[in-house]
Design a protein around this motif. Structure first.
Motif, PDB file in Angstrom:
ATOM      1  N   LYS A 107      28.974  12.788   4.676  1.00  0.00           N
ATOM      2  CA  LYS A 107      28.769  13.636   5.842  1.00  0.00           C
ATOM      3  C   LYS A 107      29.424  12.982   7.055  1.00  0.00           C
ATOM      4  N   ARG A 108      30.053  13.812   7.851  1.00  0.00           N
ATOM      5  CA  ARG A 108      30.618  13.329   9.108  1.00  0.00           C
ATOM      6  C   ARG A 108      30.030  14.148  10.247  1.00  0.00           C
ATOM      7  N   ARG A 109      29.593  13.461  11.300  1.00  0.00           N
ATOM      8  CA  ARG A 109      29.000  14.137  12.449  1.00  0.00           C
ATOM      9  C   ARG A 109      30.104  14.678  13.342  1.00  0.00           C
ATOM     10  N   PHE A 110      29.935  15.926  13.751  1.00  0.00           N
ATOM     11  CA  PHE A 110      30.933  16.572  14.605  1.00  0.00           C
ATOM     12  C   PHE A 110      30.254  17.099  15.861  1.00  0.00           C
ATOM     13  N   TYR A 111      30.891  16.841  17.006  1.00  0.00           N
ATOM     14  CA  TYR A 111      30.362  17.251  18.308  1.00  0.00           C
ATOM     15  C   TYR A 111      31.343  18.243  18.938  1.00  0.00           C
ATOM     16  N   PRO A 112      31.047  19.544  18.850  1.00  0.00           N
ATOM     17  CA  PRO A 112      31.993  20.551  19.348  1.00  0.00           C
ATOM     18  C   PRO A 112      32.332  20.399  20.827  1.00  0.00           C
ATOM     19  N   GLY A 113      31.376  19.911  21.631  1.00  0.00           N
ATOM     20  CA  GLY A 113      31.611  19.793  23.066  1.00  0.00           C
ATOM     21  C   GLY A 113      32.343  18.537  23.480  1.00  0.00           C
ATOM     22  N   GLY A 114      32.594  17.631  22.563  1.00  0.00           N
ATOM     23  CA  GLY A 114      33.287  16.390  22.905  1.00  0.00           C
ATOM     24  C   GLY A 114      32.535  15.603  23.955  1.00  0.00           C
ATOM     25  N   VAL A 115      33.201  15.333  25.077  1.00  0.00           N
ATOM     26  CA  VAL A 115      32.627  14.488  26.124  1.00  0.00           C
ATOM     27  C   VAL A 115      31.548  15.179  26.939  1.00  0.00           C
ATOM     28  N   THR A 116      31.400  16.484  26.803  1.00  0.00           N
ATOM     29  CA  THR A 116      30.558  17.266  27.717  1.00  0.00           C
ATOM     30  C   THR A 116      29.149  16.703  27.870  1.00  0.00           C
ATOM     31  N   ALA A 117      28.504  16.378  26.775  1.00  0.00           N
ATOM     32  CA  ALA A 117      27.123  15.876  26.838  1.00  0.00           C
ATOM     33  C   ALA A 117      26.978  14.590  26.042  1.00  0.00           C
ATOM     34  N   SER A 118      28.002  13.748  26.080  1.00  0.00           N
ATOM     35  CA  SER A 118      28.032  12.574  25.206  1.00  0.00           C
ATOM     36  C   SER A 118      26.859  11.632  25.439  1.00  0.00           C
ATOM     37  N   HIS A 119      26.480  11.395  26.693  1.00  0.00           N
ATOM     38  CA  HIS A 119      25.412  10.440  26.954  1.00  0.00           C
ATOM     39  C   HIS A 119      24.040  10.985  26.588  1.00  0.00           C
ATOM     40  N   ILE A 120      23.880  12.281  26.563  1.00  0.00           N
ATOM     41  CA  ILE A 120      22.594  12.862  26.161  1.00  0.00           C
ATOM     42  C   ILE A 120      22.507  12.943  24.645  1.00  0.00           C
ATOM     43  N   VAL A 121      23.509  13.523  24.015  1.00  0.00           N
ATOM     44  CA  VAL A 121      23.484  13.705  22.570  1.00  0.00           C
ATOM     45  C   VAL A 121      23.647  12.374  21.854  1.00  0.00           C
ATOM     46  N   GLY A 122      24.517  11.493  22.371  1.00  0.00           N
ATOM     47  CA  GLY A 122      24.760  10.209  21.729  1.00  0.00           C
ATOM     48  C   GLY A 122      25.780  10.329  20.614  1.00  0.00           C
ATOM     49  N   HIS A 123      25.739   9.388  19.666  1.00  0.00           N
ATOM     50  CA  HIS A 123      26.679   9.415  18.549  1.00  0.00           C
ATOM     51  C   HIS A 123      26.104   8.645  17.375  1.00  0.00           C
ATOM     52  N   VAL A 124      26.779   8.731  16.233  1.00  0.00           N
ATOM     53  CA  VAL A 124      26.352   8.053  15.008  1.00  0.00           C
ATOM     54  C   VAL A 124      27.455   7.111  14.547  1.00  0.00           C
ATOM     55  N   ASN A 125      27.113   6.241  13.582  1.00  0.00           N
ATOM     56  CA  ASN A 125      28.139   5.376  13.006  1.00  0.00           C
ATOM     57  C   ASN A 125      28.764   6.058  11.790  1.00  0.00           C
ATOM     58  N   VAL A 126      29.609   5.334  11.073  1.00  0.00           N
ATOM     59  CA  VAL A 126      30.331   5.933   9.963  1.00  0.00           C
ATOM     60  C   VAL A 126      29.393   6.311   8.822  1.00  0.00           C
ATOM     61  N   ASP A 127      28.205   5.719   8.771  1.00  0.00           N
ATOM     62  CA  ASP A 127      27.212   6.051   7.754  1.00  0.00           C
ATOM     63  C   ASP A 127      26.222   7.106   8.226  1.00  0.00           C
ATOM     64  N   ASN A 128      26.558   7.798   9.326  1.00  0.00           N
ATOM     65  CA  ASN A 128      25.746   8.897   9.863  1.00  0.00           C
ATOM     66  C   ASN A 128      24.382   8.436  10.355  1.00  0.00           C
ATOM     67  N   GLN A 129      24.308   7.224  10.868  1.00  0.00           N
ATOM     68  CA  GLN A 129      23.075   6.699  11.437  1.00  0.00           C
ATOM     69  C   GLN A 129      23.180   6.711  12.963  1.00  0.00           C
ATOM     70  N   GLY A 130      22.153   7.227  13.638  1.00  0.00           N
ATOM     71  CA  GLY A 130      22.177   7.371  15.086  1.00  0.00           C
ATOM     72  C   GLY A 130      22.239   6.047  15.813  1.00  0.00           C
ATOM     73  N   LEU A 131      23.177   5.947  16.763  1.00  0.00           N
ATOM     74  CA  LEU A 131      23.346   4.716  17.535  1.00  0.00           C
ATOM     75  C   LEU A 131      22.955   4.868  18.997  1.00  0.00           C
ATOM     76  N   ALA A 132      23.025   6.070  19.545  1.00  0.00           N
ATOM     77  CA  ALA A 132      22.771   6.243  20.978  1.00  0.00           C
ATOM     78  C   ALA A 132      22.255   7.651  21.238  1.00  0.00           C
ATOM     79  N   GLY A 133      21.690   7.823  22.438  1.00  0.00           N
ATOM     80  CA  GLY A 133      21.248   9.138  22.870  1.00  0.00           C
ATOM     81  C   GLY A 133      20.189   9.742  21.960  1.00  0.00           C
ATOM     82  N   MET A 134      20.169  11.078  21.931  1.00  0.00           N
ATOM     83  CA  MET A 134      19.172  11.776  21.125  1.00  0.00           C
ATOM     84  C   MET A 134      19.412  11.603  19.630  1.00  0.00           C
ATOM     85  N   GLU A 135      20.624  11.252  19.246  1.00  0.00           N
ATOM     86  CA  GLU A 135      20.871  10.927  17.835  1.00  0.00           C
ATOM     87  C   GLU A 135      20.031   9.720  17.421  1.00  0.00           C
TER      88      GLU A 135
END
Length: 586
Positions: free
Chosen positions: A172-200
């Motif tokens: 699985k790969r995480r995809f963020y349609p808005g890109g930078v728009t809400a990056s600090h709120i939504v956060g991001h995941v690592n290559v293993d789909n584990q949440g590293l920041a934000g609401m992820e």
């Protein structure tokens, strides 16, 4: 009788002969018995061997008919392809979702010619590290990742190469349609789909990570997680702060919009930011772009700043709530205050006694310090603690910074803190405290998840009197029309607020020529619904060449309210006489 005896003798192992012959006895039939046992044993052995060969034959047929087992060489540490729930905004607009991908792995034990494999793969995979890949292929281990998350085209091209010893694993790969728009709120995941920041990361902290480890998430879609933000409003806020950072040649900028009745965060942006689809970026020389990674830092909730004159709102609210002043009170601001080797003076002071609305309008340090002095050091500290400005803010967003304050409050500390120097808080909690001043006096913890009015009432806490809140609404309105808030005024929306221009602390000292500017605003002031706070760090220019908050942070608020108020359902009202807006016994 004779025939019966003959039958018995034929069955016996031995017989005893006549005593007249002198013989003791003779064993008979032993050879026949041994032959019988040998035949039985041989039959058992043959049957066992046939059974073994039959089982082997059946398994060989099964292996021959089965498809290629691409997961046969996985090591014990290989992650599973587990799903994450979609993340959507308050209106159901998609913010984050999972995409089905494949990753390339190798079983180095089956690799015949590592050089040939690397050469073939390099034609398909861009930027393939030849030496690293060759090292993996020659490792002799059972499993090695070669490239994570390939495109379908790359998978097809590699399959066409027909290389033995390599395979593909669904991921699985995480995809963020808005890109930078809400990056600090939504956060991001690592290559293993584990949440590293934000609401992820928040989702993993709520048990998703434990479910993944237990293998309970699988690949089935999960129920979407709805956030409180409005993607339309978020896009506008992010655009405004990004443009302001460029236009004012600043180091950073940010803004947040809060619902004062529920504590919901409708939008929050901090720039520089980053694209969560590409949280890290590699330079041409192969090194990691550290400047790009600085965009991970969320200045709205994970950084503390001295918020300058926005703190005068809290100081005056304190004096009003403690009964030390009223809107009709007058304080002496005719001359500077000298204390502990420091001189406290006003920026463009009036050098005369000022009423409380004038203290707010002219942003008088001297007048604000006089109010704090009337309350006292202990009362001042207790009031800011009650507002939540001296403790770590509670919200879902991970990585919230803890405010800083003096270890021991002395009179000089109380005086400087009264106008925003000596205490550093996060911009988000400053906005939350300001919301309590104008919503009737209730402190409501901020949330990035939807919250109803009933739910907000259950978590709110009354911290000031309703009459104090009404007085603060008046002061916000007064300053929005008469004072430094005029730069944020939007016709028809009745904006009120307070600027804050602070000398930035660099290496433990105040830099006189570098500012940290903020503006906290509310609208519509006749019945406030939203708080908007903007910050801009170290601007070198502003509107009409100014560098203060009135020339930088206030225009940002104006742009945000002008563009987002209609989306938030606030109807403009025109033609209201100014006297009606400021009607008060003053």
């Amino acid at each position: 009788m004779i025939s019966f005896v003959v039958r018995l003798r034929s069955r016996a192992h031995f017989v005893v002969t006549s005593g007249r012959t002198g013989k003791s006895g003779a064993f008979i039939g032993i050879n026949a018995h041994r032959r019988s046992q040998a035949r039985q044993r041989l039959g058992i052995i043959i049957t066992a061997l046939l059974a073994v060969y039959l089982v082997i034959g059946v398994r060989l047929v099964q292996y021959g008919l089965a498809g290629p087992a691409v997961t046969g060489s996985f090591g014990g540490g290989a992650p599973t392809a587990a799903s994450r729930p979609d993340i959507v905004d308050r209106n159901g607009k998609l913010l984050a979702t999972d995409l089905n991908m494949v990753s390339l792995y190798a079983d180095p034990r089956r690799i015949v010619d590592a050089d040939e494999v690397v050469e073939k793969l390099a034609d398909v995979i861009p930027n393939l590290d030849w030496s690293e890949t060759h090292k993996k292929l020659r490792s002799g281990t059972a499993f090695q990742w070669l490239r994570r998350q390939l495109t379908p085209r790359q998978q097809a091209d590699i399959l066409a190469l027909g290389i033995p010893g390599i395979g593909f694993r669904p991921e699985k790969r995480r995809f963020y349609p808005g890109g930078v728009t809400a990056s600090h709120i939504v956060g991001h995941v690592n290559v293993d789909n584990q949440g590293l920041a934000g609401m992820e990361r928040y989702l993993d902290q709520q048990g998703l990570a434990d479910l993944r480890l237990a293998g309970l998430t699988g690949t089935a879609p999960l129920e979407p997680v709805r956030l409180s933000i409005d993607l339309r409003v978020q896009s506008i806020v992010r655009e405004v702060v990004a443009n302001a950072m460029i236009a004012y040649r600043a180091e950073a900028a940010g803004a947040v919009i809060l619902d004062v009745e529920t504590g919901e965060v409708l939008a929050m942006a901090s720039v520089p930011d980053y694209d969560p689809n590409q949280p890290s970026r590699t330079l041409p020389d192969g090194s990691v772009d550290r400047e790009y990674e600085k965009g991970w830092f969320n200045r709205m909730s994970n950084a503390t700043f001295e918020m300058g004159s926005t703190f005068k709102s809290f100081t005056l609210a304190m004096g009003l709530d403690e009964g030390k002043i009223t809107l009709n009170s007058v304080v002496d601001a005719s001359r500077p205050i000298r204390m502990g080797g420091f001189t406290i003076k006003d920026f463009r002071g009036k050098n005369r006694p000022l009423s409380i609305p004038e203290v707010f309008q002219y942003s008088s340090n001297i007048g604000t310090a006089a109010v704090a002095d009337r309350v006292g050091i202990e009362g001042h500290q207790q009031f800011l603690t009650k507002l939540g400005l001296l403790s770590r803010m509670e919200t879902e967003m991970p990585g919230v910074a803890t405010p800083t304050q003096p270890r021991t409050w002395k009179k000089i500390n109380s005086v400087t803190i009264s106008f925003g120097h000596g205490v550093a808080t996060t911009p988000l909690q400053t906005a939350v405290a300001a919301a309590s001043l104008i919503n009737g006096g209730n402190l409501i913890a901020p949330t990035f998840l939807p919250r109803s009015l009933e739910e907000a009432k259950s978590v709110s806490r009354a911290i000031i009197k309703e009459t104090t809140s009404a007085d603060m609404r008046y002061l916000f309105t007064w300053n929005g029309i008469k004072g430094s808030g005029r730069g944020a005024q939007v016709e028809g929306f009745n904006v009120g607020g307070k600027t804050g221009t602070a000398d930035k602390v660099i290496n433990g000292r105040y830099a006189r020529n570098i500012n940290f500017n903020a503006f906290v605003a509310a609208f519509p002031m006749d019945k406030p619904k939203y708080i908007v706070l903007s910050i801009i760090d170290a601007p070198t220019t502003g509107e009409h060449g100014g560098r203060t908050a009135a020339s930088t942070a206030a225009p940002m608020i104006k742009q945000i309210i002008r563009r987002t108020a209609p989306l938030l359902g606030v109807q403009p009202r025109f033609g209201a006489p100014e006297a009606q807006q400021l009607l008060v016994n003053y």
